[in-house]
Write a protein that holds these residues in place. Structure first.
Motif: not given
Length: 963
Positions: A921-943
């Motif tokens: 559930v941890g990353l789901s919580i992270c996504r919800r916090i970011v979206e509530r701030h009007g942003g977005k979260i993603w995994l950098d697949t090039d790293y």
């Protein structure tokens, strides 16, 4: 009268009054008195010595009488006499051998045998001149002059000394006066004439003694510039203030005297009293018109000219011509009164008319004539009346006078000053060319400000003024067309039958072919260039003079203005003529730019009017009395009137229900000059018509509003949508509240069974054999119950994160990371891990939620670490539209195939190697916090060196700033 003129008049009058006083004392009529001794005539002798001091400008004048063995001396203002002794026999014996008129001079220190005789003189003697006093053939004494500066005595000075010597002889012999008053009146008038001319002239002028090169006088303008007073300049050598040496000055004057030069000009420098110098051109002219030849030095300050690095020969010639005229035209005349004391004419006693013929009679016969006979037009043109006024005012009067008669048609600058009781001195300088040029400048200035005349007439008049100023036959304005390959004539002026507007000529058949296609003015004379003036089929015209300047409009070459002459000119183009053409081109350019701007403004106005009439918003302009000045079609349709019918009406006559509230709003905006924006009204009070009303003050010249601009925007659809949205929001809030209650109930209701399951499983484990199959079943029951409880707790956390109120504030992200590092310090130490925090900004976020975000990401990195020391880097990229945060580690990493699914609830990666703890559930919580701030979260697949999560906390910088 200017201050400088008044000062000059005051000084001059004082000097003339002093001449009268000295002369009256020196030439008193003694015919009725008995003979007196020389000793008893000291007052008369002193007057004569003072007169000698004044004429020759020396510090000391004296007379020695051998019969009385007595010496009379005047040093500056100190008069004394003393008895002679035998020590002066050497000097006296030499003087007895002198011939009348012979002068002894000493240019250096006095010889020893002379020193004792003049030991009572306090200043060093650099000039010693003696003149014998005769009684018949016998030398009775001598008259001497002493000065601390070297001086020379020319023939005119000797003649003046002879007059004074005769007067002193009369004093010694007590005979009647031998010199008439008219002789010394002539000297006075000569000095007044020079001063009137010099002070009235424009420019820096010195008058220098032609014999010893000392400065006789300088006009006030140059005195002010150099910092000297009149007294400080007198008796100074001209070489003291000018870079021309005495020897060079002597050579120049000698060349002029011999006729090898009429005048001389050279570049040198002028020295101020302060020691500062400035470059100058000095022009020397020898004036022999008076009894005492002098050199007139005209000084032109070249500082500004050298800074511009451009010298024009015509300017120098102009100044020399002005000086020549100022020196030549001079008239001195005595007033003629009638029995009532009215001036009826002037009697000319001195005249230097120069090259001007003021009447049909010869100029050399002007002396001895009446002024109105010598100047026949003087009464009708006001010249005589102005001379009378100058005489009566007793002040220096400088004025301009036009004189037209027979062969003369000139403008003069006249300096008139009264000298003595009944004498008027005139200095005249021709300014015809200057006057005409001033008229041209004035005409151009007036025309340039005439914005009410048509452009075509404006251009025609510009050509007329320019053609007249240049004295050329043809003038035209031609637009450059076809990429510079042709011209189209738009305006013409001249007396040629082929001149015609509208014709297009190829550039190769015009004078532009060779000279016109350029971006600089062109001035050419003495040409022999065949070209067509206007008509393509016209005969070739030979152009002998050509002046043209380009016309630029908004930085682009638009056209040319040109002046052409098919007759030969006497001379080239001077500075004035070149300036006229350039100024005309500039004025035409300004007018064309103005026309272009006017056309663009009219087009813009038409476009704005089109928008004004068709914009759906209602736009209303009212005056300070709140009456309609202008409304657009939308507003007029709302009121049911035409836009024209509404003009002048009051809202109370138009709007039904224009009540006290609306009136107060309008009056408040008018009074405070502050807008009232964003007012929304239910116009029909039934929700069918909503209007947003903005009332803006229209400012006048000051800080007070002189009207209103009212903008009404139909917001019916928006308002109805807002009402529906409010209903939906309320419905959603109710649903969320029900869901929260459901979550609470479910969580509470599930906890008790799960707690009983764990308790029964523990009891079962105690009752069965440890390694039995039943024990294994009991252990799995307990673990599943624990996992189920953890999942319920995680769901509650996710629910709280989604529902919690977002409290944004300026937050230091670096401090949040530091606090998390302190919490996890023990765990990091156990695994040998480290958090590297780079420079992080302050942002507007909810500090608690963002701390939860970073803690989840850091704990996730700890869970999925690799078999090497863990390094977690937290950084930000601030180069884009919004800051991008990154949390990267050197752990196991995440396959790119799972970059989307990892943010889903209860998704855990890693298989058998996954850590024991965690519910997914941890990353789901992270996504919800970011979206509530009007942003977005993603995994950098090039790293590739581990896992790198990137996220933003706002959609853009603007949104971040608004929050």
């Amino acid at each position: 009268m200017t201050g400088s003129g008044a000062d000059f008049k005051t000084r001059q009058q004082q000097e003339l009054d002093r001449f009268d006083e000295l002369w009256n004392a020196a030439t008193a009529d003694n015919s009725t008195l008995p003979k007196v001794s020389f000793e008893n005539s000291r007052s008369k002798t002193r007057s004569i010595l003072e007169l000698a001091q004044n004429i020759f400008r020396v510090h000391c004048a004296g007379v020695v009488c051998f019969d009385l063995m007595r010496e009379f001396t005047l040093i500056d203002d100190n008069y004394s006499f003393n008895d002679l002794d035998s020590s002066e026999d050497t000097i006296n014996s030499q003087v007895r051998e002198l011939v009348l008129g012979q002068v002894l001079e000493v240019q250096s220190e006095l010889p020893a045998e002379y020193a004792e005789a003049f030991d009572h003189i306090s200043f060093p003697i650099k000039c010693f001149a003696r003149f014998p006093l005769m009684d018949g053939q016998r030398v009775k004494g001598f008259f001497y002059l002493l000065n601390p500066r070297a001086k020379t005595f020319g023939p005119e000075a000797i003649r003046n000394v002879e007059l004074l010597s005769k007067t002193l002889e009369d004093s010694v012999n007590d005979d009647s006066a031998l010199v008439t008053r008219n002789e010394f009146s002539r000297i006075k008038n000569e000095m007044a004439r020079f001063k009137a001319i010099i002070e009235g002239a424009s420019g820096d002028i010195f008058v220098v003694n032609a014999s010893d090169y000392s400065i006789i006088l300088a006009n006030s303008q140059v005195r002010k510039k150099l910092g000297y007073t009149d007294e400080e300049l007198q008796n100074r050598m001209f070489s003291d203030v000018c870079g021309i040496s005495v020897d060079a000055f002597h050579d120049y004057v000698h060349a002029i005297e011999q006729g090898r030069l009429q005048e001389f000009a050279c570049e040198t420098h002028i020295v101020k009293k302060s020691g500062e110098t400035f470059p100058a051109i000095v022009e020397l002219t020898r004036d022999t018109n008076g009894d005492a030849p002098v050199v007139v030095a005209y000084v032109r300050d070249m500082t500004a000219r050298l800074q511009r690095q451009a010298e024009f020969d015509s300017l120098s010639a102009y100044h020399k011509a002005a000086l020549t005229v100022a020196s030549e035209v001079s008239v001195g005349m005595e007033a003629v009164f009638d029995q009532s004391g009215k001036i009826v004419d002037f009697f000319i006693q001195q005249a230097e008319p120069g090259d001007f013929k003021f009447s049909s009679s010869a100029n050399e016969n002007m002396v001895g004539k009446r002024f109105l006979d010598a100047f026949p037009a003087a009464r009708s043109n006001g010249f005589f009346a102005r001379c009378v006024t100058a005489f009566r005012s007793n002040e220096l009067d400088v004025f301009e006078q036009e004189y037209v008669h027979d062969e003369i048609n000139e403008y003069f600058r006249v300096s008139a000053i009264r000298v003595g009781d009944d004498f008027l001195q005139l200095g005249m300088r021709a300014i015809t060319e200057k006057k005409l040029r001033n008229t041209v400048w004035l005409a151009l200035h007036e025309l340039s400000n005439s914005l009410d005349i048509e452009t075509s007439e404006y251009m025609d008049r510009m050509l007329q003024i320019g053609r007249k100023a240049l004295g050329m036959r043809f003038a035209q304005i031609a637009n450059v067309i076809a990429d510079g390959q042709a011209i189209c004539v738009t305006n013409v002026d001249g007396d040629h039958e082929a001149l015609c507007v509208g014709n297009v000529l190829p550039i190769e058949e015009t004078v532009f072919l060779k000279y016109g296609v350029d971006c600089k003015p062109v001035f050419l004379s003495n040409l022999d260039l065949p070209c067509r003036l206007v008509l393509p089929e016209g005969e070739l015209q030979y152009i002998h003079a050509y002046a043209a300047a380009p016309i630029f409009v908004n930085g682009k070459l638009d056209s040319y203005v040109s002046f052409l002459e098919n007759r030969e000119r006497d001379s080239g183009f001077d500075e004035f003529e070149m300036g006229i053409v350039s100024v005309i081109a500039k004025f035409i350019s300004q007018r064309k730019s103005l026309d272009q701007a006017r056309h663009e403004l009219e087009a813009s106005r038409d476009e704005l009017q089109l928008i004004f009439d068709n914009v759906p918003a209602k736009i209303i302009r009212r005056d300070s009395d709140n009456r309609y000045l202008k409304v657009n079609k939308s507003a007029a349709d709302l009121f049911g009137y035409s836009p024209e019918a509404l003009e002048g009406m009051h809202p109370t006559e138009v709007i039904q229900g224009y009540n006290e509230k609306f009136r107060e709003i309008d009056e408040a905006v008018l009074k405070t000059a502050k807008p009232n924006l964003g007012m929304v009204f239910d116009c029909k009070e039934d929700g069918s018509l909503w209007e947003r009303v903005d009332v803006v003050p229209v400012m006048g010249d000051g800080k007070k509003a002189d009207g209103l601009l009212v903008i009404c925007t139909d917001m019916t659809e928006q308002k109805q949508a807002e009402i529906k949205l409010e209903a939906v929001v309320k419905e959603l809030e109710g649903a969320n509240q029900s869901l929260e209650q459901f979550n609470t109930v479910v969580s509470h209701d599930l906890k008790a069974p799960l707690r009983h399951m764990r308790m029964l499983a523990e009891l079962l484990l105690e009752a069965v054999e440890p390694d039995s199959e039943a024990a294994d079943y009991a252990f799995h029951i307990k673990e599943n119950a624990n996992n189920c409880q953890a999942m319920i707790d995680a769901l509650m956390v996710l629910s709280r994160v989604s529902r919690a109120e977002l409290n944004r504030a300026s937050t230091d992200i670096g401090m949040i990371v530091d606090s998390i590092s302190d919490v996890l310090k023990s765990e990091l130490n156990d695994i040998g891990g480290e958090i590297v925090c780079h420079s992080l900004p302050n942002v507007q976020v909810d500090a608690k939620l963002v701390a939860n975000l970073f803690q989840n990401l850091i704990e996730n990195a700890i869970k999925y670490r690799a078999d090497r020391p863990l390094r977690i880097h937290i950084e930000v990229d601030d180069t884009g539209d919004v800051p991008v945060f990154a949390v990267r580690d050197n752990g196991r990493g995440i396959c790119a195939d799972y970059s989307k699914s990892i943010f889903q609830i209860f998704v855990r990666l890693g298989g058998e190697d996954a850590p024991e703890k965690g519910e997914g559930v941890g990353l789901s919580i992270c996504r919800r916090i970011v979206e509530r701030h009007g942003g977005k979260i993603w995994l950098d697949t090039d790293y590739k060196d581990g896992a790198c999560f990137k996220f933003t906390l706002a959609q853009s910088r603007v949104i971040a700033a608004m929050h």
